[in-house]
Design an enzyme around this catalytic site. Structure first.
Site, PDB file in Angstrom:
ATOM      1  N   ASP A   1      12.785 -16.074   9.087  1.00  0.00           N
ATOM      2  CA  ASP A   1      14.190 -16.077   8.678  1.00  0.00           C
ATOM      3  C   ASP A   1      14.367 -15.927   7.173  1.00  0.00           C
ATOM      4  OD1 ASP A   1      14.901 -16.485  11.300  1.00  0.00           O
ATOM      5  OD2 ASP A   1      15.065 -18.654  11.111  1.00  0.00           O
TER       6      ASP A   1
ATOM      7  N   HIS B   1      -2.295  14.072   3.468  1.00  0.00           N
ATOM      8  CA  HIS B   1      -0.840  14.029   3.318  1.00  0.00           C
ATOM      9  C   HIS B   1      -0.130  13.181   4.369  1.00  0.00           C
ATOM     10  CE1 HIS B   1      -1.626  17.218   0.450  1.00  0.00           C
ATOM     11  NE2 HIS B   1      -0.377  17.081   0.020  1.00  0.00           N
ATOM     12  N   MET B   2      -0.861  12.623   5.311  1.00  0.00           N
ATOM     13  CA  MET B   2      -0.214  11.692   6.243  1.00  0.00           C
ATOM     14  C   MET B   2       0.356  10.491   5.487  1.00  0.00           C
ATOM     15  SD  MET B   2      -3.511   9.885   8.081  1.00  0.00           S
ATOM     16  CE  MET B   2      -2.524   8.754   9.014  1.00  0.00           C
TER      17      MET B   2
END
Length: 828
Positions: free
Chosen positions: A201, A695-696
């Protein structure tokens, strides 16, 4: 390791580290470090007070908690302490026996990627009674444990503080009962406590983020993204209920991250007549062309009359008044589980290290503290001050002091709320400012860029400006590839990766004249540049060209957005968190493969150019054995040492290895070279595999952090430009040529700040496209220690105890007046 020597030698023993290169003293824990898991219950106790010697853990079941357990265990062992697990929380502490077990280095392996807590958690009514706490004290004394490290919410932490407050009287009673001797009581004369806050929370005042919150946001956003696709297809209204019985943080950040139409939180109930306002807003969004509506509700949401507002109540309202096809989804405990995010792993690891440091440095007079995060800084705060301010929020809500409740939650919460209000509840003005603001993306694309553009566009429209979208970077600006962009034109952009505007790495220097003509043609009065190092360099080039081209004398702001996190003037860049999570999740899969095949070492190459941020932080989040980066020079002897380290590791139960290499860390020690070296030197002991992520790392859906960060950065940038335009408006025209009219907006330690581009020149290594100093380099020793290297840890800049009461508490006007009168009387 440069621990500061303790003032009471009788409590802590000074010893030399095994590292031959280090001859200084180290403070050791003479007894034990205890690790347990407990439940968050409401506690009622007196004022705070604490002092440490040997720690323990009490935890809730949250993602990221295992990282804190792992770090505390390993750093505790590193300092020479005995470390104990307490299984099943306070119940295990009361029952003792097999519930309290000695921890080893290997016992916390393969924990980082696991959600929940591996040492268990349980509600404990016994510990709430003095008799139960006496049993717990007996178990600790018999094992010689006088340091307690607790992970949990305010209930668990308050219970730990009460335990510590009663400690001396519990020992007296145990001696009287003949259960411990006078010598045992003297040896364990005081109990030291440090807390780490675990709560999805994020309801504990004093810290920006609690352990578990970011992972919970990941779970929520995954659901929101999935729901959005079906809602758009069917033109539906979706109402999503998230956890937050007394705190609306999850709901508020989710609303910002997904661009929700409305959010209900406990701290700020909607105004009277909200039903009509909500329906008008939803209908207006549909009229503008939006195919869906999203409403976020915290489970503790209520009206001004104190009556709960539930997702079903809102559904009935929307269906009755608007006739929209409406669905509700209650997420429930899905939010508590799953794999921890990279942020939570790093947060847990940093807090675990800081907790041990706090215990080693504490004296009997030191108050019980919690270690927490403010910006990117680790801080220590008095435990009961934080608990008191957390209770003050509840009191403010009960007394209908809603603004106070928002402020008491802290600056981060307040900023989120103000940004949400501007983006969701303020309608564009009828009168225009006649100001044209252009937005351009520069450099490589990254996740979160679109969120920044969306926020900048909408805040600009709210300010009355005409917003212009520049396509394809500075090249597009030079060629006039510009068009107006509207409120609905950026709908749904927060969740999109890449760059919707299009981006290029081209710098403006060869197009300066064309750019100046375009600025004059489109009458552009200010410029927002969103991107990486190219954006920074481009901004500098435009500022330099002001001497020759008067059209460039307009306010400019650079918003750092790059996976490399290498923009001077900012500790964080938009997009880096998404890339970091991509690398971390890939490393998890690779480690799982290595664990299955045994005796295998993986070498992984990450992006970042010359900046080692991704390699270092991914190494910390994934539990790497080494991370090679340009900023931390290394040679063949370091490589040999790392190979030998892995050879020794293969003799243990942990028969796997993970090595990260930044793509430009060294021109000669390439990924292929390191792979060949490890393969040759590890023959007969382990085999190697390599993986270049490529490039991922630039793609994918933005994480909640990048969406929220991008939204706030875009908003703040345009508001700053609006004020700056007022300053530089002279004689009927805009003329800005001072250094402070072209700035980088960045996160610096604990705040968003504007720094002139010209001033950042001296702080930049232009050859290697990195800042000359980086805050995260101080975290590298932590990664090495957690990987079991014998190195020294510099604690000269450790966190000091700060106070939260003065910063946060806001009194109602009558009380404030009374307080002021009392102060004046005292002064007289």
């Amino acid at each position: 390791m440069c621990w500061r020597k303790h003032r009471t030698p009788g409590d802590l023993v000074s010893q030399t580290l095994p590292n031959p290169d280090y001859a200084g003293p180290i403070v050791r824990c003479p007894m034990g470090l205890l690790v347990a898991a407990g439940c968050n219950r409401a506690w009622h106790c007196d004022a705070p007070s604490v002092s440490p010697e040997n720690p323990m853990f009490v935890c809730l079941c949250l993602s990221g908690m295992n990282a804190a357990v792992r770090a505390t265990v390993r750093v505790g062992l590193y300092t020479g302490a005995k470390v104990y697990f307490v299984h099943e929380g306070y119940q295990g502490l009361v029952d003792g026996g097999d519930n309290i077990k000695l921890a080893t280095w290997e016992s916390v392996s393969m924990m980082l990627q696991l959600g929940g807590t591996v040492i268990g958690s349980a509600r404990c009514m016994d510990f709430r009674a003095r008799e139960g706490r006496m049993k717990a004290a007996l178990n600790l004394v018999k094992l010689g444990i006088t340091n307690l490290c607790v992970i949990g919410g305010d209930g668990s932490l308050t219970g730990a503080n009460q335990f510590r407050t009663e400690w001396s009287t519990l020992l007296v009673d145990l001696v009287k009962a003949g259960k411990i001797s006078n010598d045992e009581a003297k040896t364990s004369s005081h109990l030291n406590i440090v807390g780490m806050v675990g709560s999805i929370d994020n309801d504990f005042c004093g810290t920006d983020m609690t352990i578990g919150t970011d992972s919970a946001l990941h779970r929520i956003i995954e659901v929101v993204d999935a729901i959005t696709t079906t809602a758009q297809s069917h033109q539906r209204t979706f109402i999503l209920e998230v956890m937050g019985r007394h705190c609306g943080y999850l709901a508020l950040v989710t609303a910002l991250a997904c661009g929700a139409d409305w959010v209900f939180i406990p701290e700020m109930p909607p105004d009277e007549g909200w039903e009509g306002h909500l329906c008008r807003r939803l209908a207006d969004q549909r009229a503008r062309g939006c195919r869906l509506n999203v409403i976020i509700v915290a489970e503790g949401a209520m009206g001004r009359d104190g009556k709960p507002i539930g997702s079903e109540d809102i559904k009935k309202l929307v269906e009755k008044n608007l006739g929209f096809d409406t669905r509700t989804t209650v997420l429930g405990h899905v939010q508590r589980g799953g794999t921890p995010s990279a942020f939570d792993r790093i947060l847990g690891s940093r807090m675990g290290v800081e907790a041990v440091m706090a215990l080693l440095e504490a004296t009997p007079e030191t108050p019980a503290c919690v270690v927490s995060l403010s910006g990117n800084q680790a801080v220590r705060l008095p435990l009961m001050e934080c608990v008191q301010v957390t209770k003050d929020v509840t009191t403010a809500m009960a007394e209908n002091r809603w603004e106070d409740a928002i402020k008491l939650r802290g600056k981060s919460f307040e900023n989120n709320w103000n940004t949400y209000k501007m983006l969701a509840h303020i309608n564009p003005p009828d009168t225009k400012s006649n100001i044209n603001v252009a937005i351009v993306n520069v450099g490589a694309p990254c996740a979160g860029m679109n969120a920044a553009v969306r926020s900048a566009v909408r805040i600009g429209i709210i300010q009355g400006h005409n917003m212009l979208a520049v396509h394809d970077g500075f090249e597009g600006l030079a060629h006039g590839n510009i068009e107006p962009i509207t409120w609905t034109g950026v709908s749904g952009w927060t969740g999109k990766g890449g760059s919707e505007l299009g981006t290029k790495r081209v710098l403006p220097s060869k197009f300066i004249e064309e750019i100046s003509l375009t600025i004059a043609k489109f009458n552009i009065h200010s410029l927002v540049i969103i991107g990486g190092f190219e954006a920074f360099m481009g901004g500098l080039e435009l500022v330099t060209a002001r001497e020759k081209y008067e059209e460039l004398c307009i306010p400019m702001v650079v918003i750092p957005a790059t996976v490399s996190n290498n923009v001077p003037g900012s500790d964080f860049s938009i997009g880096a968190d998404t890339a970091l999570n991509t690398i971390t999740s890939t490393c998890d899969r690779i480690k799982q493969s290595a664990a299955g095949t045994k005796r295998r070492v993986f070498i992984i190459e990450t992006m970042g150019g010359y900046c080692g941020y991704l390699a270092t932080m991914a190494g910390l989040a994934a539990g790497a054995d080494a991370a090679y980066i340009y900023e931390d020079k290394f040679g063949i002897r370091d490589l040999e040492m790392n190979v030998e380290h892995l050879v020794q590791k293969m003799k243990t139960d942990v028969k796997r290895g993970l090595i990260l290499r930044n793509e430009k860390c060294n021109a000669n020690y390439t990924t292929d070279f390191i792979f060949a070296l490890y393969s040759e030197e590890g023959k007969g002991v382990f085999d190697c595999r390599k993986n270049i992520l490529g490039h991922m790392q630039q793609g994918g859906t933005p994480t909640p952090f990048d969406r929220n960060f991008g939204t706030k950065m875009g908003s703040k940038a345009v508001l700053w430009l609006t004020e700056k335009l007022k300053e530089v408006y002279r004689h009927g025209r805009i003329f800005a040529n001072t250094p402070d009219s072209a700035c980088v907006l960045g996160m610096r330690k604990r705040a968003l700040t504007f720094q002139p581009l010209a001033e950042l020149n001296e702080q930049t290594d232009f050859e290697h496209r990195i800042p000359k100093t980086s805050w995260w380099l101080k975290l590298r020793p932590i990664m090495k220690i957690l990987a079991k290297y014998n190195i020294s840890l510099d604690t000269s800049e450790h966190a000091h105890m700060e106070h939260v009461i003065k910063k946060r508490v806001s009194m109602p006007a009558p009380l404030m007046k009374k307080h002021k009168e009392e102060v004046e009387e005292e002064e007289e």
